[in-house]
Design a protein around this motif. Structure first.
Motif, PDB file in Angstrom:
ATOM      1  N   UNK A   1      84.306  45.470  25.904  1.00  0.00           N
ATOM      2  CA  UNK A   1      83.776  46.518  25.037  1.00  0.00           C
ATOM      3  C   UNK A   1      84.442  46.494  23.662  1.00  0.00           C
ATOM      4  N   UNK A   2      85.783  46.293  23.671  1.00  0.00           N
ATOM      5  CA  UNK A   2      86.516  46.246  22.404  1.00  0.00           C
ATOM      6  C   UNK A   2      86.042  45.070  21.544  1.00  0.00           C
ATOM      7  N   UNK A   3      85.878  43.911  22.195  1.00  0.00           N
ATOM      8  CA  UNK A   3      85.441  42.724  21.452  1.00  0.00           C
ATOM      9  C   UNK A   3      84.049  42.945  20.865  1.00  0.00           C
ATOM     10  N   UNK A   4      83.173  43.529  21.636  1.00  0.00           N
ATOM     11  CA  UNK A   4      81.813  43.760  21.152  1.00  0.00           C
ATOM     12  C   UNK A   4      81.794  44.716  19.973  1.00  0.00           C
ATOM     13  N   UNK A   5      82.581  45.813  20.082  1.00  0.00           N
ATOM     14  CA  UNK A   5      82.630  46.787  18.993  1.00  0.00           C
ATOM     15  C   UNK A   5      83.238  46.168  17.744  1.00  0.00           C
ATOM     16  N   UNK A   6      84.322  45.400  17.913  1.00  0.00           N
ATOM     17  CA  UNK A   6      84.964  44.778  16.747  1.00  0.00           C
ATOM     18  C   UNK A   6      84.009  43.802  16.042  1.00  0.00           C
ATOM     19  N   UNK A   7      83.243  43.021  16.798  1.00  0.00           N
ATOM     20  CA  UNK A   7      82.281  42.110  16.185  1.00  0.00           C
ATOM     21  C   UNK A   7      81.202  42.863  15.407  1.00  0.00           C
ATOM     22  N   UNK A   8      80.733  43.956  15.976  1.00  0.00           N
ATOM     23  CA  UNK A   8      79.729  44.752  15.281  1.00  0.00           C
ATOM     24  C   UNK A   8      80.291  45.366  14.002  1.00  0.00           C
ATOM     25  N   UNK A   9      81.575  45.820  14.082  1.00  0.00           N
ATOM     26  CA  UNK A   9      82.191  46.398  12.881  1.00  0.00           C
ATOM     27  C   UNK A   9      82.304  45.339  11.789  1.00  0.00           C
ATOM     28  N   UNK A  10      82.718  44.124  12.145  1.00  0.00           N
ATOM     29  CA  UNK A  10      82.829  43.053  11.155  1.00  0.00           C
ATOM     30  C   UNK A  10      81.460  42.729  10.537  1.00  0.00           C
ATOM     31  N   UNK A  11      80.428  42.659  11.362  1.00  0.00           N
ATOM     32  CA  UNK A  11      79.086  42.353  10.864  1.00  0.00           C
ATOM     33  C   UNK A  11      78.596  43.449   9.933  1.00  0.00           C
ATOM     34  N   UNK A  12      78.828  44.720  10.273  1.00  0.00           N
ATOM     35  CA  UNK A  12      78.389  45.815   9.411  1.00  0.00           C
ATOM     36  C   UNK A  12      79.151  45.831   8.090  1.00  0.00           C
ATOM     37  N   UNK A  13      80.451  45.479   8.146  1.00  0.00           N
ATOM     38  CA  UNK A  13      81.208  45.418   6.889  1.00  0.00           C
ATOM     39  C   UNK A  13      80.652  44.342   5.963  1.00  0.00           C
ATOM     40  N   UNK A  14      80.266  43.196   6.532  1.00  0.00           N
ATOM     41  CA  UNK A  14      79.649  42.148   5.712  1.00  0.00           C
ATOM     42  C   UNK A  14      78.302  42.608   5.136  1.00  0.00           C
ATOM     43  N   UNK A  15      77.542  43.299   5.959  1.00  0.00           N
ATOM     44  CA  UNK A  15      76.260  43.797   5.476  1.00  0.00           C
ATOM     45  C   UNK A  15      76.455  44.816   4.368  1.00  0.00           C
ATOM     46  N   UNK A  16      77.484  45.677   4.501  1.00  0.00           N
ATOM     47  CA  UNK A  16      77.747  46.691   3.473  1.00  0.00           C
ATOM     48  C   UNK A  16      78.184  46.030   2.164  1.00  0.00           C
ATOM     49  N   UNK A  17      78.994  44.991   2.272  1.00  0.00           N
ATOM     50  CA  UNK A  17      79.421  44.294   1.055  1.00  0.00           C
ATOM     51  C   UNK A  17      78.225  43.670   0.322  1.00  0.00           C
TER      52      UNK A  17
END
Length: 745
Positions: free
Chosen positions: A337-353
């Motif tokens: 669960x932690x790995x999945x959430x961390x990957x999603x957070x990284x992807x959203x940060x890239x999208x926000x940038x």
């Protein structure tokens, strides 16, 4: 009455012109046709000139050839169909409207111009108008011989190839003249005729900031060529004028391109290079996008590799220090669960940038991503609280395993993406492709020679009708006797039609030949028939008059009053009436010529008292018709006419003859007619069709009235009956009987 019936039985033509008092409403087609027929020679001449110009246009104008091709614009582009997931990295779908703008952009057309040197315009100096036509039809390999010795002009077969031309900025778009010399030599002059440089074929020539390289000259010495070095803007504008691109059908994605010009081979070459340049830039743009993304990924891969190696080293080191440790099911579930959430957070940060490069933080899309990040961080906190409940050893192992898992996942995804981009870059074909290569039609486009001639004839016809309309608009003259009756209130006693025979007789008289009367040589002429009708009218007009004399005058010269006077006298004499014609125009009288008489011994001599009455009354070849000529032209005509002896002359002639016809000068020119009019029994004015406005006739009548002379009516002369034939139903009718054999059936 019996005499008239005998004439009708013999087949003598009669003409009656009865004017209608009412004009039909609407478009007077008959009047328009009549005007056109009246000016038919003008219409025919202008139209013929226009046809000749059309033929010259067909011969001189350059044929225009058209090259065309087809391009397909696809909605999406990718190196391979299997790599559709890379579409967000390679850009949005292409629209046809945007591609049409790219096709005609300076980026594409400028490359073509530089490659094919279209900014160097070379044209032989042709003789104006006919030179290009002669040169196009020359098929020899060597230069054509000069026409009429004009050796400085090109006449066909002349070739000049310029591979390079550099000019100062202020000399761009200005013509230069290159004059061919002997053995490949040449001279280049500017627009003012000043020498710029001299050179030879195959060598670069320089002078005054000008530089030129001529690779080939095939022309007679002295032949001139016009060279223009166009600026990039001018060259692109010139190419755009001949180049066209449009979508075939709505949302079809098929773009039709075409190029027109007078050189068919050049059109195909230029259009083919435009298509290739356009496709090439499209592929380069797609490939550049993939390459830029690949470069970014390659800079990120080493960092992620180091982070992954460090996480694995820490995880392995901890396990070795603690011995072999395995995660239980609960810890593994938390880790995933932690790995999945961390990957999603990284992807959203890239999208926000990426979004922040185009939008502000207040934009709805940026705020939506922020809300999703906030929810993921909340879930991350919940997982962190679950981790704190685990034993310390399990917590440490969990954190290290999570770092390894996240780093490995990110690194593996980027490596896969980089490999896919490399494959995509190698197989990039762009989102446009050439369907039909450039091809030139075998026949010129545009109007063919028959169409040009037909259009010229039509334009000539329209122009001629416009000239007729303008001529008619500017001519405020009387064409219809009804206008005289309606506006002046005076009757028109007779309408005399135009006579071609009288024109011929008058021409013979002017050439010095023996004069003839129309009433004698052509008694069946329509004009004479009208005068016979006037003869009857005069009989009634003189019934209540105190004198048996008729004054015939007009408003201005050239109306035909002398023609009416002499032929009316002949008609009266033919009816058995003793008539005498008195030429009272002591300034320009010429009635004596038609009767073959001398001018001398006439009115002037009688008034002067040098001759007797019987000396001036001269018989003619027409029975019952006599003539009194003017006599010597006096210096004081008006004073002679006012003399008592002139009045006595009229009285004595009136006693000896049944009818006196007095031919007087025009009233608006001199006052002679007003002097004579007081002594005459009736005064008739002659008006000629198409020769004066109604105001002129009105002024003439007033001039006579002020002198105490009452105008009985008008004789309307020289009416164009051919035109009247087309006016049927408009203002009048024309009835005519033609002469024929009385025994014909």
């Amino acid at each position: 009455m019996d005499n008239e019936n005998l004439k009708a039985a013999a087949g003598i033509s009669g003409q009656q012109i009865a004017n209608s008092n009412e004009e039909p409403e609407g478009f007077a087609v008959g009047e328009i046709v009549a005007v056109v027929m009246e000016h038919r020679w003008l219409v025919a001449t202008v139209t013929a000139v226009a046809v000749l110009l059309g033929v010259a246009w067909s011969v001189v104008s350059k044929p225009v050839y058209r090259a065309d091709g087809l391009i397909q614009v696809e909605e999406k582009a990718s190196g391979m169909s299997a790599l559709k997931e890379l579409q967000p990295l390679l850009g949005d779908s292409t629209t046809v409207s945007a591609e049409l703008e790219i096709l005609t952009s300076r980026m594409v057309l400028g490359r073509v111009i530089d490659k094919l040197k279209l900014n160097i315009d070379v044209q032989p100096k042709y003789f104006p108008l006919i030179g290009p036509a002669i040169a196009r039809r020359y098929e020899g390999e060597q230069p054509n011989e000069p026409v009429l010795g004009l050796a400085s002009y090109a006449w066909g077969g002349d070739v000049l190839r310029v591979d390079a031309l550099d000019v100062p900025r202020d000399a761009q778009n200005k013509p230069l003249t290159l004059t061919a010399g002997e053995k490949g030599k040449f001279e280049l002059t500017d627009a003012d005729g000043d020498l710029v440089l001299a050179g030879s074929v195959g060598a670069r020539a320089n002078g005054r900031q000008f530089s030129i390289f001529v690779s080939n000259i095939n022309a007679r010495p002295g032949t001139r060529f016009v060279i223009v070095k166009r600026s990039t803007e001018a060259a692109v504008a010139a190419l755009r004028r001949d180049f066209a691109a449009k979508e075939r059908g709505k949302k079809s994605g098929i773009v039709e391109v075409s190029l027109q010009g007078d050189d068919a081979d050049r059109n195909a070459t230029v259009l083919d290079d435009i298509l290739k340049t356009y496709v090439r830039q499209n592929v380069e743009r797609r490939s550049a996008e993939a390459e830029n993304t690949l470069k970014f990924l390659e800079t990120q891969l080493p960092t992620l590799k180091q982070e992954m190696d460090a996480a694995e080293a820490a995880y392995n080191a901890y396990r070795q220090s603690r011995g072999s440790l395995d995660l239980n099911l609960e810890t593994q579930s938390v880790l995933q669960s932690l790995v999945e959430v961390d990957n999603q957070i990284v992807a959203l940060k890239q999208e926000r940038d990426e979004l922040r490069q185009s939008f502000t933080p207040e934009h709805p899309r940026v705020q939506a991503v922020d809300q999703r990040l906030e929810r993921l961080r909340e879930r991350r906190k919940q997982f962190d609280s679950d981790v704190t409940k685990l034993p310390d050893t399990q917590q440490k192992v969990l954190r290290l395993a999570r770092d390894v898992e996240v780093s490995t996942t990110l690194y593996t995804n980027l490596v896969n993406t980089a490999q896919q981009l490399k494959v995509s870059k190698a197989g990039t074909v762009g989102d446009v492709r050439i369907i039909d290569a450039a091809a030139v039609a075998s026949e010129p486009v545009g109007m063919k020679a028959p169409a040009k001639i037909a259009i010229s004839a039509l334009l000539g016809l329209i122009a001629s009708l416009g000239i007729v309309w303008l001529k008619r608009s500017l001519r405020v003259v009387i064409e219809d006797p009804e206008v005289i009756e309606s506006q002046l209130g005076l009757p028109v006693y007779a309408t005399i039609p135009h006579s071609d025979d009288e024109v011929a007789l008058f021409s013979r008289t002017r050439k010095g030949k023996t004069g003839e009367l129309l009433a004698i040589s052509k008694p069946e002429d329509d004009a004479i028939e009208s005068l016979r009708g006037l003869r009857t009218t005069i009989h009634f007009a003189l019934m209540d008059a105190s004198h048996n004399s008729i004054l015939i005058t007009g408003s201005s010269p050239g109306l035909g009053k002398s023609f009416i006077s002499k032929n009316l006298g002949a008609v009266l004499a033919q009816a058995g009436s003793r008539a005498v014609i008195i030429d009272a125009d002591l300034r320009r009288g010429h009635i004596n010529k038609e009767f073959g008489l001398r001018r001398e011994v006439g009115v002037s001599e009688y008034v002067a008292g040098t001759v007797k009455l019987e000396d001036i009354v001269k018989p003619t070849a027409v029975p019952n018709l006599w003539v009194v000529t003017t006599g010597q032209i006096p210096p004081n005509p008006s004073e002679l006419l006012m003399h008592l002896r002139f009045e006595q002359l009229l009285q004595q002639l009136g006693e000896q003859f049944d009818t006196l016809i007095i031919d007087a000068p025009p009233i608006l020119a001199v006052s002679d007619a007003a002097i004579i009019g007081r002594l005459a029994g009736a005064t008739l004015m002659v008006a000629r069709a198409g020769h004066h406005p109604i105001s002129e006739l009105e002024q003439a009548v007033k001039r006579l009235n002020h002198a105490g002379v009452l105008v009985k009516g008008f004789v309307f002369n020289d009416l164009n009956t051919d035109r009247q034939r087309y006016r049927y139903g408009y203002k009048g009718y024309v009835y005519r009987y033609s002469y024929r054999n009385a025994n014909a059936t």
